[in-house]
Design a protein around this motif. Structure first.
Motif, PDB file in Angstrom:
ATOM      1  N   CYS A  48     -30.696   8.483 -19.046  1.00 33.91           N
ATOM      2  CA  CYS A  48     -31.395   7.846 -19.508  1.00 33.91           C
ATOM      3  C   CYS A  48     -31.840   7.103 -20.626  1.00 33.91           C
ATOM      4  O   CYS A  48     -31.697   6.796 -21.495  1.00 33.91           O
ATOM      5  N   CYS A  94     -26.856   1.115 -15.820  1.00 36.15           N
ATOM      6  CA  CYS A  94     -26.737   0.738 -16.798  1.00 36.15           C
ATOM      7  C   CYS A  94     -27.415  -0.546 -17.223  1.00 36.15           C
ATOM      8  O   CYS A  94     -28.912  -0.304 -17.902  1.00 36.15           O
ATOM      9  N   THR A 111     -26.316  10.518 -15.341  1.00 35.30           N
ATOM     10  CA  THR A 111     -27.782  10.281 -14.207  1.00 35.30           C
ATOM     11  C   THR A 111     -28.062   9.431 -14.858  1.00 35.30           C
ATOM     12  O   THR A 111     -28.876   9.034 -15.619  1.00 35.30           O
ATOM     13  N   SER A 112     -28.946   8.604 -13.841  1.00 42.70           N
ATOM     14  CA  SER A 112     -29.567   7.196 -14.518  1.00 42.70           C
ATOM     15  C   SER A 112     -30.945   7.929 -15.009  1.00 42.70           C
ATOM     16  O   SER A 112     -31.555   7.220 -15.825  1.00 42.70           O
ATOM     17  N   ARG A 144     -23.663   7.134 -23.188  1.00 37.76           N
ATOM     18  CA  ARG A 144     -23.557   7.607 -21.719  1.00 37.76           C
ATOM     19  C   ARG A 144     -24.835   8.673 -21.088  1.00 37.76           C
ATOM     20  O   ARG A 144     -24.226   9.848 -21.910  1.00 37.76           O
ATOM     21  N   THR A 145     -24.752   8.659 -20.329  1.00 37.19           N
ATOM     22  CA  THR A 145     -25.317  10.050 -19.822  1.00 37.19           C
ATOM     23  C   THR A 145     -24.492   9.957 -18.239  1.00 37.19           C
ATOM     24  O   THR A 145     -25.056   8.917 -17.456  1.00 37.19           O
ATOM     25  N   PHE A 159     -26.037   0.775 -24.709  1.00 35.60           N
ATOM     26  CA  PHE A 159     -26.312   1.053 -23.277  1.00 35.60           C
ATOM     27  C   PHE A 159     -24.523   0.920 -22.665  1.00 35.60           C
ATOM     28  O   PHE A 159     -24.431  -0.145 -22.721  1.00 35.60           O
ATOM     29  N   THR A 160     -23.911   2.053 -22.135  1.00 34.51           N
ATOM     30  CA  THR A 160     -22.342   1.667 -21.517  1.00 34.51           C
ATOM     31  C   THR A 160     -22.821   1.617 -20.400  1.00 34.51           C
ATOM     32  O   THR A 160     -23.699   1.955 -19.444  1.00 34.51           O
ATOM     33  N   THR A 185     -20.783   3.114 -18.407  1.00 35.83           N
ATOM     34  CA  THR A 185     -20.014   4.057 -17.088  1.00 35.83           C
ATOM     35  C   THR A 185     -21.990   5.106 -17.098  1.00 35.83           C
ATOM     36  O   THR A 185     -21.584   6.039 -16.379  1.00 35.83           O
ATOM     37  N   THR A 186     -22.752   4.160 -17.903  1.00 38.73           N
ATOM     38  CA  THR A 186     -24.003   5.196 -17.201  1.00 38.73           C
ATOM     39  C   THR A 186     -24.849   4.630 -15.516  1.00 38.73           C
ATOM     40  O   THR A 186     -24.492   3.148 -15.778  1.00 38.73           O
TER      41      THR A 186
END
Length: 254
Positions: free
Chosen positions: A62, A86, A58-59, A55-56, A79-80, A82-83
């Motif tokens: 990631c 994503c 910012t895009s 989870r980051t 990959f979640t 919430t990122t």
């Protein structure tokens, strides 16, 4: 009469072709995987036994963070949703590793629509943060490996009975590895995947105590390292945890 019979047969033939085409289209849109693909995903979990959960905020961060953990040795990544962006990043990594060297999945799935979008983007497995029977059944009916979040032994068993071949223990529980040992011993049909509470040092302990695999979140993707764009630190974290995991060896699937 002959002309009428010929016309009827022609109409029936066209209808049969149309029905076949519709069934083929439905199968494609239904997102069903083969049993071989289902087995492949489970076998990869059994052999690798550790998944990087990213989870980051910012895009931009990631793909850099995920690449760092792969460079450090991770072969299963999540990959979640919430990122930011994503699914775009997930799709990019699936194309990048289309040789199968890295298995890519999607997490924080909250409903069937999320699962559909994730599979369309290329997700090879689905992770949910909580136990969602409708999503579990949707995946099970399509040979899609799903790892649903569960907090109690009751939820773990319910997930198993609904068709989840792996069960994610989330959030962390008091007792950590010993809790996993007690539950997996009492309920040997389960294949538990602890996530929260697993760190760089105790990942191997969870596996020794009966966990099928583990998930690494913040201890792997250190928020300070991400903020400072210290990708080398994330790669070092990955190397450390994978060394601990490899010491234990592969999991014997149930």
């Amino acid at each position: 009469m002959l002309r009428h019979a010929s016309t009827t047969l022609l109409r029936q033939s066209k209808n049969a072709v149309n029905k076949t085409s519709i069934r083929a289209l439905t199968t494609t849109l239904d997102r069903t995987k083969t049993s071989d693909d289902y087995t492949r995903v489970l076998q990869t979990f059994a052999e690798i036994r550790a998944c990087a959960v990213l989870r980051t905020p910012t895009s931009a961060a990631c793909p850099l963070a995920m690449q760092a953990c792969i460079d450090g040795g991770f072969k299963i990544v999540e990959f979640t949703l919430t990122t930011p962006d994503c699914l775009d990043h997930l799709s990019d990594f699936r194309k990048k590793y289309d040789d199968g060297d890295v298995m890519v999945g999607c997490g924080t799935i909250m409903n069937v629509e999320d699962a559909e979008r994730a599979v369309d983007a290329g997700a090879e497995f689905i992770i949910t943060p909580v136990m969602l029977p409708d999503v579990i059944r949707w995946c099970a009916e399509r040979n899609i490996v799903i790892v649903p979040g569960c907090q109690t032994p009751t939820e773990l068993v319910a997930a198993y009975r609904n068709g989840a071949p792996l069960q994610k223990l989330f959030p962390g529980v008091t007792g950590g590895p010993m809790w996993v040992k007690a539950v997996s011993s009492a309920l040997p049909m389960l294949s538990i995947n602890p996530t929260s509470g697993v760190d760089l040092d105790n990942a191997g302990d969870y596996l020794r105590m009966g966990a099928a695999s583990v998930g690494l979140v913040a201890p792997l993707f250190d928020p300070v390292a991400i903020q400072n764009e210290d990708w080398d630190q994330i790669a070092k974290n990955a190397e450390k945890v994978m060394a601990n995991v490899k010491e234990v060896g592969p999991y014997v699937r149930k």
